[in-house]
Design an enzyme around this catalytic site. Sequence first.
Site, PDB file in Angstrom:
ATOM      1  N   ARG A   1       5.656   1.702  -0.208  1.00  0.00           N
ATOM      2  CA  ARG A   1       4.333   2.053   0.330  1.00  0.00           C
ATOM      3  C   ARG A   1       3.718   3.216  -0.440  1.00  0.00           C
ATOM      4  NH1 ARG A   1       5.801   3.260   6.129  1.00  0.00           N
ATOM      5  NH2 ARG A   1       3.651   3.950   6.346  1.00  0.00           N
TER       6      ARG A   1
ATOM      7  N   ARG B   1      -8.499   1.898   1.850  1.00  0.00           N
ATOM      8  CA  ARG B   1      -7.278   2.047   1.059  1.00  0.00           C
ATOM      9  C   ARG B   1      -7.437   1.484  -0.342  1.00  0.00           C
ATOM     10  NH1 ARG B   1      -3.611   2.375   5.657  1.00  0.00           N
ATOM     11  NH2 ARG B   1      -1.496   2.890   5.051  1.00  0.00           N
TER      12      ARG B   1
ATOM     13  N   LYS C   1      -1.351  12.029   8.574  1.00  0.00           N
ATOM     14  CA  LYS C   1      -2.699  11.592   8.944  1.00  0.00           C
ATOM     15  C   LYS C   1      -2.817  11.314  10.441  1.00  0.00           C
ATOM     16  CE  LYS C   1      -3.136   7.983   6.219  1.00  0.00           C
ATOM     17  NZ  LYS C   1      -1.889   7.982   5.437  1.00  0.00           N
TER      18      LYS C   1
ATOM     19  N   ARG D   1      10.364  10.044  11.099  1.00  0.00           N
ATOM     20  CA  ARG D   1       9.234   9.839  12.009  1.00  0.00           C
ATOM     21  C   ARG D   1       9.620   8.949  13.192  1.00  0.00           C
ATOM     22  NH1 ARG D   1       3.621   8.330   9.437  1.00  0.00           N
ATOM     23  NH2 ARG D   1       4.512   6.323   8.829  1.00  0.00           N
TER      24      ARG D   1
ATOM     25  N   ARG E   1       9.227   2.963  13.365  1.00  0.00           N
ATOM     26  CA  ARG E   1       8.464   1.805  12.903  1.00  0.00           C
ATOM     27  C   ARG E   1       9.292   0.960  11.952  1.00  0.00           C
ATOM     28  NH1 ARG E   1       2.753   4.157  10.911  1.00  0.00           N
ATOM     29  NH2 ARG E   1       3.215   2.687   9.248  1.00  0.00           N
TER      30      ARG E   1
HETATM   31  P1  AMP Z   1      -0.613   2.931   8.425  1.00  0.00           P
HETATM   32  O1  AMP Z   1      -0.289   3.041   9.865  1.00  0.00           O
HETATM   33  O2  AMP Z   1      -2.011   3.434   8.101  1.00  0.00           O
HETATM   34  O3  AMP Z   1       0.435   3.536   7.530  1.00  0.00           O
HETATM   35  O4  AMP Z   1      -0.662   1.359   8.072  1.00  0.00           O
HETATM   36  C1  AMP Z   1       0.500   0.569   8.190  1.00  0.00           C
HETATM   37  C2  AMP Z   1       0.341  -0.688   7.349  1.00  0.00           C
HETATM   38  O5  AMP Z   1      -0.794  -1.437   7.827  1.00  0.00           O
HETATM   39  C3  AMP Z   1       0.085  -0.473   5.880  1.00  0.00           C
HETATM   40  O6  AMP Z   1       1.287  -0.262   5.156  1.00  0.00           O
HETATM   41  C4  AMP Z   1      -0.603  -1.779   5.508  1.00  0.00           C
HETATM   42  O7  AMP Z   1       0.330  -2.840   5.398  1.00  0.00           O
HETATM   43  C5  AMP Z   1      -1.456  -2.062   6.734  1.00  0.00           C
HETATM   44  N1  AMP Z   1      -2.793  -1.447   6.612  1.00  0.00           N
HETATM   45  C6  AMP Z   1      -3.318  -0.453   7.391  1.00  0.00           C
HETATM   46  N2  AMP Z   1      -4.560  -0.143   7.002  1.00  0.00           N
HETATM   47  C7  AMP Z   1      -4.843  -0.942   5.941  1.00  0.00           C
HETATM   48  C8  AMP Z   1      -5.968  -1.085   5.082  1.00  0.00           C
HETATM   49  N3  AMP Z   1      -7.064  -0.328   5.218  1.00  0.00           N
HETATM   50  N4  AMP Z   1      -5.881  -2.019   4.096  1.00  0.00           N
HETATM   51  C9  AMP Z   1      -4.800  -2.792   3.944  1.00  0.00           C
HETATM   52  N5  AMP Z   1      -3.698  -2.697   4.694  1.00  0.00           N
HETATM   53  C10 AMP Z   1      -3.715  -1.787   5.699  1.00  0.00           C
END
Ligand code: AMP
Length: 218
Positions: A171, A88, A13, A127, A160
């Site tokens: 996740r 999400r 993404k 990654r 990360r």
């Molecule tokens: P990402 O970079 O999109 O994979 O987000 C990393 C982490 O941020 C996720 O595993 C969640 O813990 C948190 N996070 C990001 N976006 C959301 C969202 N829309 N709702 C809840 N948690 C989020």
Amino acid sequence: MRLIILGPPGAGKGTQSEFIVEHTGALHLSTGDIFRENIKNGTPLGKRAKEYMDRGALVPDEVVNDIVTDRIKSMGPEGSFLLDGFPRTVNQAVALDGALEEIGVTLDCVININVDKEALIQRIVGRRVCPTCGKSYHVTHFPPKVDGVCDDDGTQLIQRDDDQEETVRHRIDVYERQTTPLIDYYKAQDNLVDIDGNQSVQEVKDRILAALQGVQRA
Ligand code: AMP
Ligand code: ZN
């Protein structure tokens, strides 16, 4: 354009979002990036989010929803954005629809990237991200020009904290339980486009851009 990119962790993404914003001029709104930025700056929001992120759990809807809906409302009906990592949960999607309705607009397209589960785990574990600009790379599938260094700003790339294998599996489970119901939610609104993400970065990019052209002409 008003776009969402959906897909499990590791679907690409972030990488594809870069291409989409370059091509459409939409503003890239990544909730994960917003949280990471807040963690880096030690804000109260960052401290709250980190508790959940470190264990691969979702940050509660009431923390996330206002951040995104406020930005969208402040852009007004002319706003052009790509949401990456939001919504999400169905609750988040409903909050988003409320904000869009308030400014009198609808979504143009929801891009849904599908990738096989084992491939996802391999991708995430390889990654590497740039802590300065947020650009993501992969040690084998999408390496930087110079090993370990960001192409755009020369910063040393990092892994990360939540990209360790065990956290990644969690996740993906969270995604399957909480986020996949959105696929039907947006199908019912008739703006979901499925993209096969088991392809090269370039092929996935071409398919997404082709799908968006269809939307632009419509
Ligand atoms: P990402 O970079 O999109 O994979 O987000 C990393 C982490 O941020 C996720 O595993 C969640 O813990 C948190 N996070 C990001 N976006 C959301 C969202 N829309 N709702 C809840 N948690 C989020
Ligand atoms: Zn960089």
